[in-house]
Design a protein around this motif. Structure first.
Motif, PDB file in Angstrom:
ATOM      1  N   CYS A  47       1.573  20.927   6.392  1.00 47.86           N
ATOM      2  CA  CYS A  47       1.932  22.005   5.474  1.00 47.86           C
ATOM      3  C   CYS A  47       3.266  22.621   5.889  1.00 47.86           C
ATOM      4  O   CYS A  47       3.790  22.337   6.975  1.00 47.86           O
ATOM      5  CB  CYS A  47       0.859  23.075   5.429  1.00 47.86           C
ATOM      6  N   ASN A  48       3.788  23.462   5.034  1.00 45.83           N
ATOM      7  CA  ASN A  48       4.985  24.227   5.353  1.00 45.83           C
ATOM      8  C   ASN A  48       4.566  25.560   5.940  1.00 45.83           C
ATOM      9  O   ASN A  48       3.753  26.270   5.357  1.00 45.83           O
ATOM     10  CB  ASN A  48       5.836  24.465   4.100  1.00 45.83           C
ATOM     11  N   CYS A  49       5.130  25.876   7.086  1.00 45.48           N
ATOM     12  CA  CYS A  49       4.949  27.189   7.709  1.00 45.48           C
ATOM     13  C   CYS A  49       6.283  27.901   7.520  1.00 45.48           C
ATOM     14  O   CYS A  49       7.221  27.686   8.296  1.00 45.48           O
ATOM     15  CB  CYS A  49       4.593  27.055   9.188  1.00 45.48           C
ATOM     16  N   GLY A  50       6.377  28.686   6.450  1.00 47.10           N
ATOM     17  CA  GLY A  50       7.671  29.243   6.085  1.00 47.10           C
ATOM     18  C   GLY A  50       8.559  28.102   5.638  1.00 47.10           C
ATOM     19  O   GLY A  50       8.176  27.321   4.767  1.00 47.10           O
ATOM     20  N   LYS A 132      -0.062  31.850   5.424  1.00 47.53           N
ATOM     21  CA  LYS A 132       1.141  32.346   4.733  1.00 47.53           C
ATOM     22  C   LYS A 132       2.156  32.950   5.707  1.00 47.53           C
ATOM     23  O   LYS A 132       3.310  33.144   5.348  1.00 47.53           O
ATOM     24  CB  LYS A 132       0.756  33.383   3.680  1.00 47.53           C
ATOM     25  N   SER A 133       1.742  33.260   6.913  1.00 47.49           N
ATOM     26  CA  SER A 133       2.624  33.835   7.927  1.00 47.49           C
ATOM     27  C   SER A 133       3.172  32.698   8.798  1.00 47.49           C
ATOM     28  O   SER A 133       2.388  31.988   9.441  1.00 47.49           O
ATOM     29  CB  SER A 133       1.840  34.821   8.793  1.00 47.49           C
ATOM     30  N   HIS A 136       1.851  32.516  12.549  1.00 48.36           N
ATOM     31  CA  HIS A 136       0.412  32.240  12.606  1.00 48.36           C
ATOM     32  C   HIS A 136       0.127  30.812  12.146  1.00 48.36           C
ATOM     33  O   HIS A 136      -0.700  30.111  12.728  1.00 48.36           O
ATOM     34  CB  HIS A 136      -0.356  33.235  11.738  1.00 48.36           C
ATOM     35  N   CYS A 137       0.823  30.401  11.098  1.00 46.91           N
ATOM     36  CA  CYS A 137       0.660  29.045  10.570  1.00 46.91           C
ATOM     37  C   CYS A 137       1.041  28.007  11.630  1.00 46.91           C
ATOM     38  O   CYS A 137       0.339  26.999  11.796  1.00 46.91           O
ATOM     39  CB  CYS A 137       1.524  28.903   9.321  1.00 46.91           C
ATOM     40  N   GLU A 138       2.133  28.259  12.341  1.00 47.43           N
ATOM     41  CA  GLU A 138       2.555  27.312  13.382  1.00 47.43           C
ATOM     42  C   GLU A 138       1.502  27.178  14.475  1.00 47.43           C
ATOM     43  O   GLU A 138       1.284  26.086  15.008  1.00 47.43           O
ATOM     44  CB  GLU A 138       3.911  27.717  13.945  1.00 47.43           C
ATOM     45  N   ASN A 139       0.829  28.275  14.820  1.00 36.36           N
ATOM     46  CA  ASN A 139      -0.290  28.173  15.771  1.00 36.36           C
ATOM     47  C   ASN A 139      -1.392  27.296  15.190  1.00 36.36           C
ATOM     48  O   ASN A 139      -1.946  26.429  15.878  1.00 36.36           O
ATOM     49  CB  ASN A 139      -0.871  29.555  16.093  1.00 36.36           C
TER      50      ASN A 139
END
Length: 186
Positions: A47-50, A132-133, A136-139
């Protein structure tokens, strides 16, 4: 005197039970399944994280020690009225996760991380907010993380992540024989 002693012993047992001594995993299988299913579905696709694309990653598995660390922090933030990765007494994520028994000792590599949230009412709300953050998404998508423990206490949510890699059988033999020596990180 016997009556007072029994009352005092009952009070001490109740106090220790509410302070988390000997704390076990606290979630239901449904809670664990719902989180893992949602997270692992996204990890499988990437997915895209930002603006950063995170490629697919292996599924996470549940870890009770990480859940215990997460519950302790969620409960502490709620009871003491703060929102931070650092506890009011100065404990860090590393301190809390290590105290719950999730340590690096005996492993080739070790990685940990944490997401926190306050306010969402459902698993879907909190997980969507974390995805969406970007941070947090990268974690959530971090390939080093293999395990997760999540807790909710009142309106506080904590996700603790971990990843440990064991030594190969050959390396274990070398360590056992004394040819390799482990050095503990600071």
């Amino acid at each position: 005197m016997k009556r007072l002693t029994r009352w005092f012993c009952a009070f001490i047992l109740l106090f220790l039970a509410t302070r988390g001594y000997g704390q076990q995993a606290v979630s239901t299988p449904r809670f664990q399944h719902e989180f893992l299913e949602y997270i692992n579905r996204v990890r499988a696709k990437g997915c895209n994280c930002g603006i950063t694309y995170m490629p697919p990653a292996a599924p996470l598995s549940w870890n009770d020690q990480l859940e215990v660390a997460a519950m302790g922090h969620a409960e502490d933030m709620s009871r003491r009225g703060y929102f931070s990765h650092t506890s009011l007494d100065g404990r860090t994520m590393q301190n809390r996760i290590g105290a719950a028994g999730y340590t690096y000792k005996g492993y080739k590599s070790y990685a940990i991380g944490e997401n926190i949230a306050q306010g969402p009412e459902t698993i879907a709300e909190v997980i969507e907010g974390w995805f969406k953050s970007p941070g947090h998404c990268e974690n959530l998508m971090n390939r080093q993380f293999k395990e997760i423990g999540i807790a909710k206490y009142r309106d506080y949510w904590v996700q603790d992540f971990g990843g440990r890699e064991t030594f190969s059988p050959e390396m274990q033999r070398m360590i056992k024989s004394g040819k390799y020596h482990l050095v503990e990180p600071d």
